[in-house]
Design an enzyme around this catalytic site. Structure first.
Site, PDB file in Angstrom:
ATOM      1  N   GLU A   1       0.813  -1.217   0.000  1.00  0.00           N
ATOM      2  CA  GLU A   1       0.000   0.000   0.000  1.00  0.00           C
ATOM      3  C   GLU A   1       0.845   1.264   0.000  1.00  0.00           C
ATOM      4  O   GLU A   1       0.360   2.354   0.299  1.00  0.00           O
ATOM      5  CB  GLU A   1      -0.933  -0.013   1.215  1.00  0.00           C
ATOM      6  CG  GLU A   1      -1.905  -1.176   1.233  1.00  0.00           C
ATOM      7  CD  GLU A   1      -3.127  -0.964   0.348  1.00  0.00           C
ATOM      8  OE1 GLU A   1      -3.729   0.120   0.395  1.00  0.00           O
ATOM      9  OE2 GLU A   1      -3.485  -1.901  -0.401  1.00  0.00           O
TER      10      GLU A   1
ATOM     11  N   HIS B   1      -4.525   1.908   7.350  1.00  0.00           N
ATOM     12  CA  HIS B   1      -3.113   2.168   7.055  1.00  0.00           C
ATOM     13  C   HIS B   1      -2.435   2.693   8.324  1.00  0.00           C
ATOM     14  O   HIS B   1      -3.091   3.301   9.184  1.00  0.00           O
ATOM     15  CB  HIS B   1      -2.939   3.209   5.948  1.00  0.00           C
ATOM     16  CG  HIS B   1      -3.375   2.745   4.594  1.00  0.00           C
ATOM     17  ND1 HIS B   1      -4.145   3.520   3.754  1.00  0.00           N
ATOM     18  CD2 HIS B   1      -3.146   1.587   3.936  1.00  0.00           C
ATOM     19  CE1 HIS B   1      -4.373   2.864   2.630  1.00  0.00           C
ATOM     20  NE2 HIS B   1      -3.791   1.684   2.722  1.00  0.00           N
TER      21      HIS B   1
ATOM     22  N   CYS C   1      -2.879  11.661   3.449  1.00  0.00           N
ATOM     23  CA  CYS C   1      -3.245  10.737   2.367  1.00  0.00           C
ATOM     24  C   CYS C   1      -3.033  11.368   1.008  1.00  0.00           C
ATOM     25  O   CYS C   1      -2.762  10.675   0.023  1.00  0.00           O
ATOM     26  CB  CYS C   1      -4.707  10.316   2.492  1.00  0.00           C
ATOM     27  SG  CYS C   1      -4.989   8.952   3.637  1.00  0.00           S
TER      28      CYS C   1
END
Length: 445
Positions: free
Chosen positions: A174, A248, A368
């Site tokens: 990721e 995350h 993000c």
């Protein structure tokens, strides 16, 4: 030679919508099927970029993926004209159409893992695009994202680009959302901290939501980037917080230079993990490990406010600032904690709140939206200069957004072939603005 951290933010794409595609992302599910505001979302993201540039920081722009992804829809058996493909998919497989229209490439913390030249043995900046194989709407980003990164960082004397890891559950990757670099300064070699949710050789894993990052993926990236073993640390995220919506690591911890801010429930066997971090850090400046207690900010409040999904940046005049989402001001405990943080004995001396509500409603805060790339002066000069934000580019992109983006979008609008034409026209113009060449592989008949 000076080194700088450059934040490359993803432009929010014109198909920004709330489809609720991300299982394990609480905000994404909670806001599914609501009307989105693509123009407002893109302008909020651009304003955040410009605000950081005005602080004296280096700021870059990454183009979004082209959406809808006709290549994927055609590969799945939908044929005919572009309009036919959209109409058939909307009728027969609306969830597939939503996935192929997702604007999720805006969250560029997931675009890749980046290692600076002062950490790598060949003294190049290394990029590995994340395979994002846990979600279809994200896995289809990889090819275009890789091309964009190669256009922005094209000089082979300075930059090394790797293929994404295999699309297999063993190597779920990721990107930078699970990678933090701790160092006494950007100029010096640092500790690469890789946080994984699952080791496929262990039964320690979440029970409700999927662990998206594997230890095997993190180790593979570290090898490819030619990082020294002694400068890498692999620690496991607490499976309980993944089940609470922390999909995350950057939703529960954040680091910058010699500061690491994290929740007391962030990691599995936290006491041992923190000890390993302290022992592995070799910087000359002291490491500030700031553990936020559950009494001060609960895990639920962390997920609601995205306090840890703030950007922690070093200011040109000294000290650090936390670029926090304005949602942090809506929870008393979080705002109280941040007020105390900037008064405490640590390098964080300012908190700046930013409105990125359109992104937040899909589960993405300020952190993000950006990919951190540490670059030397020469590497910065070798970067595509058209993608570095200044007042002129800010103005040009503002005009571009206002020209091409819809004010409002619903899931029903995705069935309209006209939206495809609008999006592709916008991105054709954007490639010229950012000098990206033919990064978009428009599959059309």
């Amino acid at each position: 030679m000076n080194f700088y951290e450059v934040n490359f933010d993803g432009l929010v794409g014109p198909s920004h919508n709330y489809a609720g595609l991300s299982y394990g992302n609480v905000a994404s599910k909670a806001n599914a099927k609501k009307f989105s505001n693509p123009k407002q979302a893109a302008l909020q993201g651009l304003d955040k970029m410009y605000a950081l540039a005005q602080l004296g920081l280096h700021q870059g722009v990454l183009a979004p993926n082209a959406r809808p992804d006709l290549k994927t829809l055609r590969a799945l058996g939908f044929s005919g004209s572009d309009g036919d493909v959209i109409t058939k998919a909307a009728k027969l497989e609306p969830q597939l159409l939503k996935a192929c229209y997702s604007a999720s490439s805006m969250w560029t913390a997931n675009a890749a893992t980046v290692s600076p030249s002062c950490d790598t043995q060949d003294r190049k900046v290394h990029f590995t695009p994340a395979n994002l194989n846990n979600k279809l709407h994200r896995a289809i980003e990889v090819e275009t994202t890789s091309r964009i990164l190669k256009q922005v960082f094209s000089d082979n004397d300075y930059f090394a680009h790797h293929e994404p890891l295999p699309q297999h559950p063993l190597f779920g990757d990721e990107g930078a959302a699970n990678h933090t670099r701790l160092a006494d300064s950007y100029n010096h070699s640092g500790l690469a901290l890789f946080v994984y949710g699952q080791d496929n050789q262990s039964d320690i894993r979440p029970s409700k939501f999927p662990a998206r990052q594997t230890r095997q993926a993190s180790e593979a990236v570290a090898r490819s980037h030619m990082l020294k073993t002694e400068n890498c640390l692999f620690i496991q995220q607490n499976p309980d917080v993944i089940d609470a919506g922390v999909f995350h690591n950057d939703v529960i911890a954040i680091g910058n230079e010699n500061v690491f801010l994290f929740h007391e429930q962030a990691f599995y066997d936290q006491q041992t993990s923190v000890k390993k971090i302290r022992e592995a850090y070799k910087g000359s400046r002291p490491l500030h490990l700031i553990e936020v207690s559950n009494t001060d900010v609960s895990v639920e409040q962390a997920v609601q406010s995205y306090i840890f999904n703030s950007q922690l940046v070093s200011l040109p005049n000294g000290g650090m600032a936390l670029i926090a989402p304005s949602e942090c001001q809506k929870i008393n405990e979080v705002e109280t904690y941040l007020s105390a943080l900037k008064q405490a004995s640590n390098p964080v001396n300012d908190v700046i709140y930013m409105d990125v509500k359109q992104s937040m409603q899909n589960g993405g805060g300020p952190a993000c939206l950006r990919l951190r790339v540490v670059l030397s002066e020469l590497e910065l000069k070798a970067t595509n200069q058209a993608c570095l934000l200044d007042e002129q580019l800010y103005s040009t992109l503002s005009i571009w957004i206002n020209k091409h983006y819809r004010d409002q979008l619903s899931e029903y609008d995705l069935a309209d072939p006209q939206l495809l034409k609008e999006n592709y026209a916008a991105l054709d113009e954007l490639t010229q603005i950012l000098e990206l060449g033919s990064v978009y592989d428009f599959q059309r008949e």
